[in-house]
Design an enzyme around this catalytic site. Structure first.
Site, PDB file in Angstrom:
ATOM      1  N   TYR A 164       0.847  -1.192   0.000  1.00 28.63           N
ATOM      2  CA  TYR A 164       0.000   0.000   0.000  1.00 28.63           C
ATOM      3  C   TYR A 164       0.885   1.245   0.000  1.00 28.63           C
ATOM      4  O   TYR A 164       1.973   1.243   0.579  1.00 28.63           O
ATOM      5  CB  TYR A 164      -0.906  -0.050   1.248  1.00 28.63           C
ATOM      6  CG  TYR A 164      -1.897   1.077   1.363  1.00 28.63           C
ATOM      7  CD1 TYR A 164      -2.712   1.414   0.286  1.00 28.63           C
ATOM      8  CD2 TYR A 164      -2.030   1.785   2.548  1.00 28.63           C
ATOM      9  CE1 TYR A 164      -3.614   2.455   0.394  1.00 28.63           C
ATOM     10  CE2 TYR A 164      -2.936   2.817   2.669  1.00 28.63           C
ATOM     11  CZ  TYR A 164      -3.726   3.154   1.588  1.00 28.63           C
ATOM     12  OH  TYR A 164      -4.624   4.177   1.703  1.00 28.63           O
ATOM     13  N   TYR A 199      -3.010   5.498   8.896  1.00 33.19           N
ATOM     14  CA  TYR A 199      -2.500   4.144   8.634  1.00 33.19           C
ATOM     15  C   TYR A 199      -1.316   3.959   9.564  1.00 33.19           C
ATOM     16  O   TYR A 199      -0.158   4.047   9.168  1.00 33.19           O
ATOM     17  CB  TYR A 199      -2.099   4.030   7.166  1.00 33.19           C
ATOM     18  CG  TYR A 199      -1.896   2.614   6.672  1.00 33.19           C
ATOM     19  CD1 TYR A 199      -2.985   1.781   6.418  1.00 33.19           C
ATOM     20  CD2 TYR A 199      -0.620   2.121   6.428  1.00 33.19           C
ATOM     21  CE1 TYR A 199      -2.787   0.500   5.939  1.00 33.19           C
ATOM     22  CE2 TYR A 199      -0.418   0.848   5.946  1.00 33.19           C
ATOM     23  CZ  TYR A 199      -1.514   0.035   5.711  1.00 33.19           C
ATOM     24  OH  TYR A 199      -1.307  -1.234   5.234  1.00 33.19           O
TER      25      TYR A 199
HETATM   26  N1  LIG Z   1      -8.076  -3.070   1.052  1.00 36.78           N
HETATM   27  C1  LIG Z   1      -7.234  -2.154   0.609  1.00 36.78           C
HETATM   28  O1  LIG Z   1      -7.611  -1.001   0.343  1.00 36.78           O
HETATM   29  C2  LIG Z   1      -5.769  -2.515   0.411  1.00 36.78           C
HETATM   30  C3  LIG Z   1      -4.936  -1.578  -0.251  1.00 36.78           C
HETATM   31  C4  LIG Z   1      -3.590  -1.921  -0.466  1.00 36.78           C
HETATM   32  C5  LIG Z   1      -3.104  -3.137  -0.022  1.00 36.78           C
HETATM   33  N2  LIG Z   1      -3.942  -4.024   0.627  1.00 36.78           N
HETATM   34  C6  LIG Z   1      -3.366  -5.303   1.072  1.00 36.78           C
HETATM   35  O2  LIG Z   1      -4.075  -6.376   0.492  1.00 36.78           O
HETATM   36  C7  LIG Z   1      -3.864  -7.539   1.302  1.00 36.78           C
HETATM   37  C8  LIG Z   1      -5.224  -8.195   1.532  1.00 36.78           C
HETATM   38  O3  LIG Z   1      -6.051  -7.328   2.288  1.00 36.78           O
HETATM   39  P1  LIG Z   1      -7.570  -7.007   1.898  1.00 36.78           P
HETATM   40  O4  LIG Z   1      -7.799  -5.550   2.127  1.00 36.78           O
HETATM   41  O5  LIG Z   1      -7.893  -7.578   0.595  1.00 36.78           O
HETATM   42  O6  LIG Z   1      -8.407  -7.667   3.056  1.00 36.78           O
HETATM   43  P2  LIG Z   1      -8.793  -9.189   3.366  1.00 36.78           P
HETATM   44  O7  LIG Z   1      -9.580  -9.124   4.605  1.00 36.78           O
HETATM   45  O8  LIG Z   1      -9.410  -9.829   2.173  1.00 36.78           O
HETATM   46  O9  LIG Z   1      -7.398  -9.907   3.570  1.00 36.78           O
HETATM   47  C9  LIG Z   1      -6.657  -9.852   4.784  1.00 36.78           C
HETATM   48  C10 LIG Z   1      -6.541 -11.280   5.248  1.00 36.78           C
HETATM   49  O10 LIG Z   1      -5.460 -11.403   6.187  1.00 36.78           O
HETATM   50  C11 LIG Z   1      -5.827 -12.461   7.034  1.00 36.78           C
HETATM   51  N3  LIG Z   1      -4.912 -12.470   8.197  1.00 36.78           N
HETATM   52  C12 LIG Z   1      -4.749 -11.543   9.162  1.00 36.78           C
HETATM   53  N4  LIG Z   1      -3.802 -11.966  10.035  1.00 36.78           N
HETATM   54  C13 LIG Z   1      -3.356 -13.183   9.588  1.00 36.78           C
HETATM   55  C14 LIG Z   1      -2.405 -14.130  10.055  1.00 36.78           C
HETATM   56  N5  LIG Z   1      -1.696 -13.922  11.176  1.00 36.78           N
HETATM   57  N6  LIG Z   1      -2.222 -15.278   9.365  1.00 36.78           N
HETATM   58  C15 LIG Z   1      -2.947 -15.529   8.240  1.00 36.78           C
HETATM   59  N7  LIG Z   1      -3.866 -14.660   7.738  1.00 36.78           N
HETATM   60  C16 LIG Z   1      -4.067 -13.506   8.416  1.00 36.78           C
HETATM   61  C17 LIG Z   1      -7.276 -12.143   7.376  1.00 36.78           C
HETATM   62  O11 LIG Z   1      -7.929 -13.249   7.911  1.00 36.78           O
HETATM   63  C18 LIG Z   1      -7.793 -11.770   5.992  1.00 36.78           C
HETATM   64  O12 LIG Z   1      -8.293 -12.922   5.339  1.00 36.78           O
HETATM   65  C19 LIG Z   1      -3.187  -7.032   2.581  1.00 36.78           C
HETATM   66  O13 LIG Z   1      -1.795  -7.249   2.505  1.00 36.78           O
HETATM   67  C20 LIG Z   1      -3.462  -5.557   2.554  1.00 36.78           C
HETATM   68  O14 LIG Z   1      -2.507  -4.811   3.275  1.00 36.78           O
HETATM   69  C21 LIG Z   1      -5.248  -3.734   0.835  1.00 36.78           C
END
Ligand SMILES: NC(=O)c1ccc[n+]([C@@H]2O[C@H](COP(=O)([O-])OP(=O)(O)OC[C@H]3O[C@@H](n4cnc5c(N)ncnc54)[C@H](O)[C@@H]3O)[C@@H](O)[C@H]2O)c1
Length: 393
Positions: free
Chosen positions: A262, A272
């Site tokens: 991100y 954040y």
């Molecule tokens: N949503 C956004 O706007 C955004 C923007 C940029 C980057 N991201 C990144 O995308 C990735 C996915 O996030 P998302 O927003 O799609 O949400 P999401 O909820 O789909 O994915 C996050 C996942 O991480 C899992 N998780 C948390 N702790 C964990 C652990 N200890 N072991 C295994 N799994 C664990 C959660 O259960 C969840 O399924 C992350 O790395 C996030 O930082 C998200």
């Protein structure tokens, strides 16, 4: 064969496919709101060998002086011909996606895009949300979000419990072993999951890290404890290093790893917090170092996508100030108001870009941070800023 989804790469029409209009909505905001919102974001808890495909045209310029200067004694010229095709066919490839627990996030969308190209999908799910995810799958709760371009539904062949903050069984403390959300489960450390995947599938081709967690994400860095900072780093950055350490040996040459980062890693995104911005900076730096090490060791590529804001489940769960929007809602609205492309960003957009990076089309791409954010990263000024209002009229 090239499916519709894949066409997006060529068509330069990053037209979002249908998923989640609600995610459409998703950075400088009122600090309190952002603090709260950021929590939701992450804190909510918390190719076998991608051998070049077939023949391509006759674009070899054998008479090019530039090419001649590169000749070696044994070869008259270096061939610039790479057998290519315009299709992405991942049939026979196995993809392990870590961090899928519902259909709203990036992990799901990447799984779907890979499945659409024919890959076998297996996922790793965090134990505290495993049951609810399995129930949802069984009940068909995600069916609407599973449709592939040929009308069939994505099949997740196996769901492995995975807690990415533990590398091996010795790391699991008693409080976790005795925690009811982990009861009846074992084998969820990264090392054990890699062994289980090896027992079930032999080798894999694609490894996706789509998870993050920062228990103090709502706190500014100036107020973040050492424990909170290191927890964010452990769950969100070292987890990727560990995954590749353990899965690398069971990855086919030509395979690749992909993670999600991100923009807060490189630009200040108030709200954040909790060391999550630091963890994303680590993740991006590690992407480059791991690309070098894993490339040389296993012939495996390592890339990360810097994704724009998406109202994923984790993001939506973040708190908010009464009467205000959540962090993710501000972030989505800010992006739409200020990014070069004022269009919605869907999780499928990141799914498609992820599939490209995981495919043979990207066989020479490694160590990159690819922005999939409607271009927001390129902006240095907020065009909807009050101080710009005269100019915007
Ligand atoms: N949503 C956004 O706007 C955004 C923007 C940029 C980057 N991201 C990144 O995308 C990735 C996915 O996030 P998302 O927003 O799609 O949400 P999401 O909820 O789909 O994915 C996050 C996942 O991480 C899992 N998780 C948390 N702790 C964990 C652990 N200890 N072991 C295994 N799994 C664990 C959660 O259960 C969840 O399924 C992350 O790395 C996030 O930082 C998200």
């Amino acid at each position: 064969m090239l499916r519709n989804r894949s066409l997006h790469f060529y068509g330069k029409i990053l037209r979002p496919s249908k998923t989640n209009p609600s995610t459409i909505n998703t950075m400088m905001f009122s600090r309190n709101t952002l603090l709260a919102a950021a929590a939701a974001f992450y804190g909510a808890s918390s190719v076998s060998a991608f051998a070049p495909s077939t023949a391509v045209g006759n674009t070899v310029s054998r008479s090019s002086p530039a090419i001649y200067t590169q000749q070696t004694a044994s070869r008259q010229y270096s061939s610039t011909k790479l057998n290519m095709s315009s299709s992405v066919d991942l049939k026979g490839k196995v993809a392990f996606i870590a961090g899928v627990a519902d259909s709203s996030g990036y992990g799901w969308a990447i799984s779907k895009a890979l499945a659409d190209a024919g890959a076998t999908i297996i996922v790793g799910t965090w134990p505290p949300v495993l049951k609810i995810f399995q129930m949802g799958l069984k009940k068909g709760s995600f069916d609407d979000d599973s449709t592939l371009s040929d009308g069939s539904k994505m099949v997740i062949e196996k769901v492995y419990p995975l807690d990415a903050v533990f590398d091996s069984p010795d790391d699991v403390p008693d409080e976790i072993k005795n925690n009811k959300r982990y009861s009846g489960l074992d084998g969820y450390t990264i090392e054990e999951v890699a062994k289980a995947v090896e027992a079930d599938y032999g080798k894999i081709d694609i490894l996706v890290h789509s998870l993050a967690n920062g228990p103090e994400v709502t706190k500014p860095l100036l107020e973040t404890s050492r424990k909170g900072y290191l927890a964010a780093s452990s769950a969100s950055a070292y987890s990727a290093v560990s995954l590749l350490q353990k899965f690398g040996p069971i990855m086919n040459e030509g395979g690749n790893m992909l993670s999600l980062t991100y923009i807060a890693s490189e630009k200040v995104i108030p709200g954040y917090g909790g060391g999550m911005s630091s963890a994303k900076a680590q993740l991006e730096s590690d992407t480059r170092v791991l690309a070098y090490e894993a490339g040389r060791k296993w012939g495996v590529r390592v890339n990360t996508i810097s994704a724009g804001p998406l109202k994923s489940r984790a993001a939506s769960a973040i708190g908010k100030e009464p009467g205000q929007k959540t962090f993710i809602e501000y972030a989505i609205d800010y992006s739409k108001a200020n990014a070069p492309l004022a269009q919605d960003l869907y999780n499928d957009d990141v799914g498609n870009s992820g599939m490209f990076l995981c495919s043979p089309l990207a066989r020479t791409i490694t160590g990159v941070t690819l922005y999939v954010d409607n271009g927001l990263h390129a902006m240095g000024m907020a065009i909807d800023s009050e101080s710009m209002s005269d100019r915007n009229q």
